[in-house]
Design a protein around this motif. Structure first.
Motif, mmCIF file in Angstrom:
data_model
loop_
_atom_site.group_PDB
_atom_site.id
_atom_site.type_symbol
_atom_site.label_atom_id
_atom_site.label_comp_id
_atom_site.label_asym_id
_atom_site.label_seq_id
_atom_site.Cartn_x
_atom_site.Cartn_y
_atom_site.Cartn_z
ATOM 1 N N LYS A 84 0.726 -1.630 0.113
ATOM 2 C CA LYS A 84 -0.079 0.100 0.709
ATOM 3 C C LYS A 84 0.835 0.860 -0.105
ATOM 4 O O LYS A 84 1.365 1.712 1.094
ATOM 5 N N THR A 96 0.504 4.538 -1.267
ATOM 6 C CA THR A 96 -0.366 5.879 -0.977
ATOM 7 C C THR A 96 -1.631 5.630 -0.453
ATOM 8 O O THR A 96 -2.140 4.284 0.260
ATOM 9 N N ASP A 112 -9.484 -2.806 -10.196
ATOM 10 C CA ASP A 112 -8.170 -3.220 -9.954
ATOM 11 C C ASP A 112 -7.924 -2.809 -11.517
ATOM 12 O O ASP A 112 -8.836 -3.074 -12.003
ATOM 13 N N THR A 146 -4.610 5.384 -0.839
ATOM 14 C CA THR A 146 -5.899 5.226 -2.013
ATOM 15 C C THR A 146 -4.853 3.649 -3.275
ATOM 16 O O THR A 146 -5.969 3.603 -3.419
ATOM 17 N N LEU A 147 -4.058 4.076 -3.209
ATOM 18 C CA LEU A 147 -3.327 2.864 -3.749
ATOM 19 C C LEU A 147 -2.791 1.726 -3.387
ATOM 20 O O LEU A 147 -1.546 1.780 -2.404
ATOM 21 N N SER A 152 -13.311 -0.506 -4.597
ATOM 22 C CA SER A 152 -12.344 -0.360 -5.703
ATOM 23 C C SER A 152 -12.574 -0.930 -6.764
ATOM 24 O O SER A 152 -12.954 -1.797 -7.042
ATOM 25 N N ARG A 168 -4.729 -1.352 -7.361
ATOM 26 C CA ARG A 168 -5.638 -1.141 -6.834
ATOM 27 C C ARG A 168 -6.152 -0.025 -6.453
ATOM 28 O O ARG A 168 -5.165 1.000 -6.180
ATOM 29 N N TYR A 169 -7.307 0.933 -6.861
ATOM 30 C CA TYR A 169 -7.686 2.108 -6.050
ATOM 31 C C TYR A 169 -8.570 1.703 -5.334
ATOM 32 O O TYR A 169 -9.264 1.865 -5.723
ATOM 33 N N ARG A 170 -8.276 2.002 -4.486
ATOM 34 C CA ARG A 170 -9.630 2.167 -2.945
ATOM 35 C C ARG A 170 -10.073 3.510 -2.422
ATOM 36 O O ARG A 170 -9.074 4.073 -1.613
ATOM 37 N N PRO A 171 -10.752 4.164 -3.156
ATOM 38 C CA PRO A 171 -11.204 5.561 -2.514
ATOM 39 C C PRO A 171 -11.713 6.103 -1.235
ATOM 40 O O PRO A 171 -11.938 6.565 -0.367
#
Length: 252
Positions: A171, A173, A214, A175-176, A212, A204-207
């Motif tokens: 992980k 960041t 991928d 969110t990434l 999320s 994976r982007y999970r705001p």
């Protein structure tokens, strides 16, 4: 999602048994190497992904899951896989059950187990069965290593395989998250690529805690010796009032 809806989904999944598919992925969405964690009892999620390959093969997957506690926490999932391989279409149903034995934590190993099989939705024919032990070692709040080992019976050719996998999540960041993994199956096969290592890497982007998405590149991911691009999403339905997942695990 209310209690009744969660219970209905869990009951439907449970009625189909504790099985999973040969080409079904683990509980980490479209990734194949699973972590030892499971979600909170009463929580649900719906994972889905589309995969296209350079040889024109294609797959579309929907995978709802819920965590219930009949005698211990068990994550029950049910994949529906619509796939084209070599110009032929198929629909596979793949239930699976997973439970955790040793919780994960920074500087120590966590351990779980899942197992099952798959069947052809059109004919009802059983296609495969397997059992896997996922282990996770957390290096820090933002890095973990996942190791899988197990057994697979491919009923279509009546052959048994040892299965393996290793993956790394970072992980990097808020969110990434980046994932890289290698996995495969060892044993006898008429086609060499079936027992050659398989590879995936993606972001994976999970705001937020709910959603999320991928984007994943894969090589030989079903033993077909070709390149894959996968786009996947996950929608989560956490238990009301529960602590956010990233505070419990440090991961997206």
């Amino acid at each position: 999602m209310g209690w009744a809806a969660r219970t209905g989904i869990a009951a439907a999944i449970a009625a189909l048994g504790a099985f999973a598919a040969q080409d079904a992925r683990a509980a980490n969405g479209a990734y194949a190497v699973d972590a030892a964690d499971i979600s909170d009892v009463g929580s649900c999620k719906v994972e889905s992904w589309l995969s296209a390959v350079s040889n024109t093969d294609f797959s579309a997957v929907a995978n709802p899951s819920c965590v219930v506690d009949p005698f211990r926490p068990i994550e029950l999932s049910l994949q529906t896989i619509r796939a084209r391989s070599g110009g032929d279409w198929s629909t596979t149903i793949a239930p699976k059950a997973k439970t955790n034995f040793v919780p994960t934590g920074i500087g120590r190993w966590g351990l779980s187990a899942y197992g099952g099989g798959s069947f052809d939705a059109a004919t009802g024919e059983a296609l495969a069965a397997f059992a896997v032990i996922p282990a996770t070692f957390r290096l820090s709040e933002t890095m973990r290593i996942n190791v899988n080992g197990g057994w697979l019976w491919d009923r279509t050719v009546d052959r048994h395989y040892l299965t393996y996998g290793i993956g790394f999540d970072w992980k990097f960041t808020d969110t990434l998250q980046w994932t890289i993994e290698a996995y495969g199956q060892a044993g006898a096969a008429e086609v060499a690529s079936i027992v050659q290592p398989r590879f995936q890497t993606g972001v994976r982007y999970r705001p937020n805690e709910i959603f999320s998405v991928d984007l994943i590149y894969g090589r030989n991911i079903t033993g077909e010796n070709a390149n894959w691009i996968t786009i996947g999403t996950t929608i989560r339905f956490p238990v009301h009032g529960s602590e956010p997942e990233h505070r419990r695990t440090g991961h997206l």
